[in-house]
Design a protein around this motif. Structure first.
Motif, PDB file in Angstrom:
ATOM      1  N   ASN A  29       0.715 -16.599  12.771  1.00 57.71           N
ATOM      2  CA  ASN A  29       0.525 -16.131  14.144  1.00 57.71           C
ATOM      3  C   ASN A  29      -0.333 -14.878  14.252  1.00 57.71           C
ATOM      4  O   ASN A  29      -1.020 -14.683  15.256  1.00 57.71           O
ATOM      5  CB  ASN A  29       1.875 -15.844  14.796  1.00 57.71           C
ATOM      6  N   ASN A  30      -0.288 -14.024  13.229  1.00 59.91           N
ATOM      7  CA  ASN A  30      -0.817 -12.664  13.409  1.00 59.91           C
ATOM      8  C   ASN A  30      -1.985 -12.254  12.515  1.00 59.91           C
ATOM      9  O   ASN A  30      -2.661 -11.272  12.824  1.00 59.91           O
ATOM     10  CB  ASN A  30       0.320 -11.655  13.193  1.00 59.91           C
ATOM     11  N   LEU A  31      -2.225 -12.972  11.421  1.00 54.77           N
ATOM     12  CA  LEU A  31      -3.297 -12.547  10.521  1.00 54.77           C
ATOM     13  C   LEU A  31      -4.660 -12.699  11.195  1.00 54.77           C
ATOM     14  O   LEU A  31      -4.960 -13.741  11.780  1.00 54.77           O
ATOM     15  CB  LEU A  31      -3.261 -13.369   9.228  1.00 54.77           C
ATOM     16  N   LYS A  32      -5.477 -11.652  11.114  1.00 55.79           N
ATOM     17  CA  LYS A  32      -6.767 -11.644  11.791  1.00 55.79           C
ATOM     18  C   LYS A  32      -7.799 -12.493  11.043  1.00 55.79           C
ATOM     19  O   LYS A  32      -7.712 -12.694   9.837  1.00 55.79           O
ATOM     20  CB  LYS A  32      -7.279 -10.198  11.914  1.00 55.79           C
ATOM     21  N   ILE A  33      -8.781 -12.968  11.801  1.00 52.47           N
ATOM     22  CA  ILE A  33      -9.908 -13.694  11.215  1.00 52.47           C
ATOM     23  C   ILE A  33     -10.609 -12.781  10.203  1.00 52.47           C
ATOM     24  O   ILE A  33     -10.796 -11.591  10.443  1.00 52.47           O
ATOM     25  CB  ILE A  33     -10.909 -14.113  12.310  1.00 52.47           C
ATOM     26  N   GLY A  34     -10.986 -13.343   9.068  1.00 49.63           N
ATOM     27  CA  GLY A  34     -11.650 -12.565   8.024  1.00 49.63           C
ATOM     28  C   GLY A  34     -10.701 -11.855   7.089  1.00 49.63           C
ATOM     29  O   GLY A  34     -11.124 -11.065   6.250  1.00 49.63           O
ATOM     30  N   SER A  35      -9.391 -12.139   7.225  1.00 52.27           N
ATOM     31  CA  SER A  35      -8.386 -11.478   6.388  1.00 52.27           C
ATOM     32  C   SER A  35      -7.868 -12.435   5.320  1.00 52.27           C
ATOM     33  O   SER A  35      -7.574 -13.601   5.599  1.00 52.27           O
ATOM     34  CB  SER A  35      -7.211 -10.996   7.248  1.00 52.27           C
ATOM     35  N   TYR A  36      -7.759 -11.911   4.103  1.00 54.77           N
ATOM     36  CA  TYR A  36      -7.238 -12.676   2.965  1.00 54.77           C
ATOM     37  C   TYR A  36      -6.156 -11.814   2.319  1.00 54.77           C
ATOM     38  O   TYR A  36      -6.428 -10.983   1.454  1.00 54.77           O
ATOM     39  CB  TYR A  36      -8.366 -13.011   1.985  1.00 54.77           C
ATOM     40  N   LEU A  37      -4.936 -12.011   2.785  1.00 51.98           N
ATOM     41  CA  LEU A  37      -3.837 -11.107   2.466  1.00 51.98           C
ATOM     42  C   LEU A  37      -3.125 -11.526   1.180  1.00 51.98           C
ATOM     43  O   LEU A  37      -2.790 -12.690   0.990  1.00 51.98           O
ATOM     44  CB  LEU A  37      -2.837 -11.086   3.621  1.00 51.98           C
ATOM     45  N   LYS A  38      -2.892 -10.550   0.333  1.00 55.57           N
ATOM     46  CA  LYS A  38      -2.094 -10.755  -0.888  1.00 55.57           C
ATOM     47  C   LYS A  38      -0.722 -10.122  -0.666  1.00 55.57           C
ATOM     48  O   LYS A  38      -0.614  -8.983  -0.228  1.00 55.57           O
ATOM     49  CB  LYS A  38      -2.794 -10.088  -2.075  1.00 55.57           C
ATOM     50  N   PHE A  39       0.321 -10.892  -0.978  1.00 54.44           N
ATOM     51  CA  PHE A  39       1.676 -10.406  -0.765  1.00 54.44           C
ATOM     52  C   PHE A  39       2.564 -10.871  -1.909  1.00 54.44           C
ATOM     53  O   PHE A  39       2.429 -11.990  -2.383  1.00 54.44           O
ATOM     54  CB  PHE A  39       2.219 -10.926   0.566  1.00 54.44           C
ATOM     55  N   SER A  40       3.470  -9.999  -2.348  1.00 60.69           N
ATOM     56  CA  SER A  40       4.391 -10.346  -3.438  1.00 60.69           C
ATOM     57  C   SER A  40       5.827 -10.363  -2.933  1.00 60.69           C
ATOM     58  O   SER A  40       6.201  -9.566  -2.091  1.00 60.69           O
ATOM     59  CB  SER A  40       4.273  -9.328  -4.573  1.00 60.69           C
ATOM     60  N   VAL A  41       6.597 -11.310  -3.440  1.00 65.59           N
ATOM     61  CA  VAL A  41       8.033 -11.407  -3.151  1.00 65.59           C
ATOM     62  C   VAL A  41       8.799 -11.328  -4.465  1.00 65.59           C
ATOM     63  O   VAL A  41       8.611 -12.184  -5.324  1.00 65.59           O
ATOM     64  CB  VAL A  41       8.354 -12.732  -2.415  1.00 65.59           C
ATOM     65  N   PRO A  42       9.631 -10.276  -4.661  1.00 65.98           N
ATOM     66  CA  PRO A  42       9.864  -9.177  -3.724  1.00 65.98           C
ATOM     67  C   PRO A  42       8.668  -8.240  -3.688  1.00 65.98           C
ATOM     68  O   PRO A  42       7.914  -8.147  -4.642  1.00 65.98           O
ATOM     69  CB  PRO A  42      11.093  -8.485  -4.322  1.00 65.98           C
ATOM     70  N   SER A  43       8.514  -7.539  -2.599  1.00 69.09           N
ATOM     71  CA  SER A  43       7.363  -6.632  -2.427  1.00 69.09           C
ATOM     72  C   SER A  43       7.569  -5.375  -3.253  1.00 69.09           C
ATOM     73  O   SER A  43       8.680  -5.041  -3.649  1.00 69.09           O
ATOM     74  CB  SER A  43       7.192  -6.282  -0.955  1.00 69.09           C
TER      75      SER A  43
END
Length: 232
Positions: A218-232
């Motif tokens: 819903n919220n990630l902007k165009i041109g964004s490639y987000l890296k996320f770790s679980v757990p952070s």
């Protein structure tokens, strides 16, 4: 559908596509030549190869149905699809047909040789079920996975499709894979992506992965490639 039927179906679709979409005919003929010398009995035992072939046939049939419609009817048909499916047929699948796929030759070889492990199949199934239980929509495709570094195409309430890659690699290798992933998405013109690394032993990590995925759909902007770790 058994191997003999698959081979015949590919020939039929190639003939049909040659009159409607030559690029589809060319891609299907490439697939046909890849399997033509494999005996039917042997091909039937190669479950991953057969799954890919059936998926390619299904996508080709849908694509040809869309191509023969008027633009107005085609748009109506696309509008009836979920957002991930619509994104696949309106953008990623035709892009795959029309552009060179530098990874296709390599993964076809590995797939035929049985070199792919499918350790993440059960995990992805659980994630898909969790997404659907929250009224999200999701699509999986072998081409998206192996050529476009996308395990899942996901949409939440706002129906913006998001390409998601999951990995359980150790931290020292994650950054390398992240850069490769980002470059691949950019090469295919994918405008938003989520790269999720995780530790399977973390309590309720599947719910955490899905929370992050649906929020960013819903919220990630165009041109964004987000890296996320679980757990952070």
């Amino acid at each position: 559908m058994q191997a003999k039927e698959v081979k015949e179906k590919l020939k039929f679709l190639i003939s049909e596509a040659s009159l409607i979409d030559p690029n589809l005919a060319k891609r299907l003929d490439e697939i046909r030549r890849w399997i033509k010398d494999t005996k039917d009995g042997s091909l039937n035992t190669k479950k991953l190869v057969m799954a890919f072939l059936l998926e390619a046939i299904e996508d080709s049939e849908v694509w040809l149905q869309l191509k023969v419609q008027t633009p107005e009817v085609c748009q109506l048909d696309l509008a009836r699809m979920t957002a991930p499916v619509r994104y696949w047929y309106s953008y990623l699948f035709p892009k795959w047909l029309n552009e060179a796929d530098s990874k296709l030759y390599i993964w076809k070889q590995k797939m035929m040789a049985g070199e792919f492990n499918q350790e993440d199949v059960e995990l992805l199934a659980k994630i898909v079920n969790e997404i659907k239980s929250r009224q999200g929509t999701v699509l999986q495709r072998y081409v998206a996975d192996l050529s476009m570094a996308t395990d899942l195409i996901v949409s939440s309430s706002q129906e913006k499709p998001l390409c998601v890659q999951l990995t359980s690699l150790s931290e020292e290798f994650t950054e390398i894979k992240y850069q490769d992933w980002k470059n691949t998405l950019r090469e295919w013109g994918i405008e938003r992506g989520l790269f999720l690394s995780f530790h399977p032993g973390e309590p309720e990590f599947i719910k955490q992965l899905v929370n992050i995925t649906l929020y960013n759909s819903n919220n990630l902007k165009i041109g964004s490639y987000l890296k996320f770790s679980v757990p952070s």
